[in-house]
Design an enzyme around this catalytic site. Structure first.
Site, PDB file in Angstrom:
ATOM      1  CB  SER A  34      32.501   3.027  18.641  1.00 20.86           C
ATOM      2  OG  SER A  34      32.358   1.798  17.977  1.00 20.86           O
ATOM      3  CG  ASP A  83      28.909  -1.281  24.336  1.00 21.13           C
ATOM      4  OD1 ASP A  83      28.710  -2.197  23.513  1.00 21.13           O
ATOM      5  OD2 ASP A  83      29.725  -0.362  24.151  1.00 21.13           O
ATOM      6  CG  HIS A 119      28.615   0.178  20.705  1.00 16.20           C
ATOM      7  ND1 HIS A 119      29.742   0.280  21.486  1.00 16.20           N
ATOM      8  CD2 HIS A 119      28.984   0.583  19.461  1.00 16.20           C
ATOM      9  CE1 HIS A 119      30.753   0.727  20.742  1.00 16.20           C
ATOM     10  NE2 HIS A 119      30.319   0.920  19.520  1.00 16.20           N
TER      11      HIS A 119
END
Lengths: 402, 402
Positions: free
Chosen positions: A167, A333, A366
């Protein structure tokens, strides 16, 4: 001068009832060693809090920088002193783990703008003696990486064996490879993107507005005024948390299951398990995170657009790179979708880089990069081992304890 | 007794500076005509505000009920008196439009729990003389449809030619077909679902928590206390609005474009166009919507699970139905994805219903049902015309003015 200490100096540590562990290492840089920020400001003094795992080898060739995500911290593989929970990447980092601390020296630092020891908005502004609040310059992903590079230099390490993160951590990985190509032997950006999309920015703006709408935010001066915008921060966390999970994972985990009762209540208490789960996420988050840091770190992500730094060309960011890349995304995601990882891979291909790309089949959304996803672990273990062989450092399996 | 009047009776109309148009029709039901709610409460007195378009034919066979979405209203095809803007479905409903008011008599009512004339939390509670606030029983989609059915009965109409709506409007369409199969000749649920998923519930819960976190919400008693939780309601709207758009549409409309300036400001003002757009959406919404109504109407959607009402079997909801269905979804709608529409279609197929299903290729996300999407218009025009022929009412084209 720069110095090491184990005593954190943030006002937040004082303002909140949570004490930051004195075990976190701290590198401090004085007035003569400013950090040059993208905003044009020279930040000084400044400090960076970090943890290390494993042992630096004699050649100093086995260092791995792990970069944390928006609400992460330096406690990747050790107990977080604020929450008492195990490190956020304990499945990934440790003896015998994919990032094997029997072989690698792992450094994980709290990001610039954060709230666990590194200079952030809760840090005392030497000019006023009060917490910076919004007087701290807005920082960028590149600024975070600049600070880490200074730490790595401070530790006497010339090149990193690898830089790894998911991320926002993956954004930092890309920035490391672009800013310091000669220092990064291998790089693993996971569930990342080379830019924050308008949808990403939109979700962050909702969270910021929720914080700023809280009357206890006080224009960012809540610490000085003895209050905390906990309600606004909790709403921000709830809004963000929904985006970290997939529709499928929510359906599997909660469905439309009711909370501790057989029937609907026809009221506004938490009827559904997903509601009480979200409320819990919001309430516990405010105990470990600073609202102004949430503003700063989300802003850094919004500002991230690596191509923009290179005249609009993402391949130019990786021109003549020697770094070995492993790019990873997850099928479910939707916040950092595979299409963004493909965009990175296409740029790396255009730059003739050494890159492998894996889209991992997962229904966890995610957050998959933080979870027990065996294919991710095996992919990283394989990539890291191959890179270790190429780098000439002992490969895991030769003395691993797992 | 039931009576018609043109004077709305909500406290919200008094509390807010916005006057509700006296042109909205109102059916009032007295103490002897309670509305039986799913909560078990008998609501009385109660009222429903509605607009009509076109002319009811002599046989009363050409009535179409249009059901509005979460933040919609009865002004489907006429100027909204609060905003001064044209009706939210002016592209769909009107002379020569797909729902052609030269041929059909369109009824659109404000939902139960709403804030534009129908009984809702801002209505004065006859027991106290103050606005209901949270003392209004929680209402359901079935309650909304019950209220509409009472209105239709009040208007002397035995059967509806069609019931049509998108999003929450589509939920009402499904409920109409399930609750009153003999009264619904055709039904068009668009971008809808037969249940609210945990992800949907999660996003709604974020909005509700944002409202309830606003100190001006006052436990729901803000009208009596002379304040309004505008900041919380604006955040709720912003969070929801992001979910109505697709990543593609946001990218095309805004990308990472900056707002009225060439460079990043390194601050927390709206740097990006998407930020100022969202802030504008939040700020304007609070001028036309009541915060408690937002709680009630989102709750009604969360509670919606049509199969649950029929012993867990969605096909059972449509057992032996004679209604002709046209189910429609949009490729880029991730809030009410095509998979949920397929689930409806599969249940209708299992019930041997007459159903056509169209997934429309659009990059506009969930909001597509409100926008200029020619394929949607043509599909509905074709379906409606076919149904009109089957019903034996003059088909559009015979005297249409378009």
């Amino acid at each position: 001068m720069s110095s090491d200490t184990t005593i954190p100096q943030t006002a937040e540590a004082v303002a909140s009832s949570e004490a930051i562990s004195p075990s976190s290492k701290l590198a401090m840089f004085g007035a003569d060693q400013p950090l040059e920020l993208d905003s044009g400001v020279e930040l000084a003094p400044w400090q960076i809090a970090y943890e290390t795992y494993g042992t630096l080898n004699a050649d100093k060739t086995n260092a791995v920088v792990v970069c944390h995500a928006l609400t992460g911290d330096q406690y990747a593989a050790s107990t977080n002193p604020v929450t008492g929970k195990q490190g956020w990447w304990s499945l990934m980092v440790g003896p015998g783990k994919p990032i094997d601390t029997n072989h690698y020296f792992v450094i994980c630092a709290n990001v610039l703008g954060g709230c666990l020891g590194t200079t952030g908005p809760a840090t005392l502004d030497p000019a006023t003696g009060s917490p910076y609040g919004l007087n701290l310059p807005v920082v960028t992903i590149r600024d975070m990486v600049r600070a880490q590079a200074r730490l790595v230099e401070h530790l006497g390490i010339q090149t990193l064996f690898s830089v790894i993160g998911g991320s926002m951590g993956g954004m930092q990985v890309l920035q490391w490879a672009a800013s310091y190509p000669e220092k990064v032997f291998s790089a693993v950006p996971i569930a990342a993107a080379a830019r924050h999309t308008s949808q990403n920015i939109a979700f962050h703006e909702v969270g910021r507005q929720a914080i700023m709408a809280d009357p206890d935010w006080r224009g960012g001066n809540y610490i000085s005024e003895g209050v905390r915008p906990t309600k606004g921060l909790a709403v921000a966390r709830m809004a963000a948390h929904v985006t970290y999970m997939s529709d499928e994972s929510l359906h599997q985990k909660f469905g439309r299951n009711l909370q501790d009762r057989e029937n609907l209540t026809f009221g506004f208490d938490a009827d559904f398990q997903i509601e009480s789960y979200l409320r819990h996420q919001g309430m516990t988050f405010v105990d470990r995170f600073d609202a102004n840091s949430y503003l700063y770190v989300t802003r850094a992500m919004d500002y991230f657009d690596l191509a923009h730094e290179f005249g609009g060309s993402l391949p130019a960011a990786f021109k003549e790179t020697k770094t070995r890349f492993c790019v990873m995304s997850f099928t479910s995601d939707w916040l950092f979708p595979t299409s963004e990882s493909r965009r990175i891979v296409q740029a790396l291909n255009a730059a003739a880089a050494n890159v492998s790309f894996v889209e991992i089949d997962s229904d966890r959304g995610h957050d998959a990069f933080l979870l027990d996803v065996p294919e991710m672990f095996e992919t990283i273990r394989g990539f890291i081992t191959g890179a270790a062989n190429a780098r000439g450092i002992p490969a895991p399996g030769e003395g691993a304890t797992s």
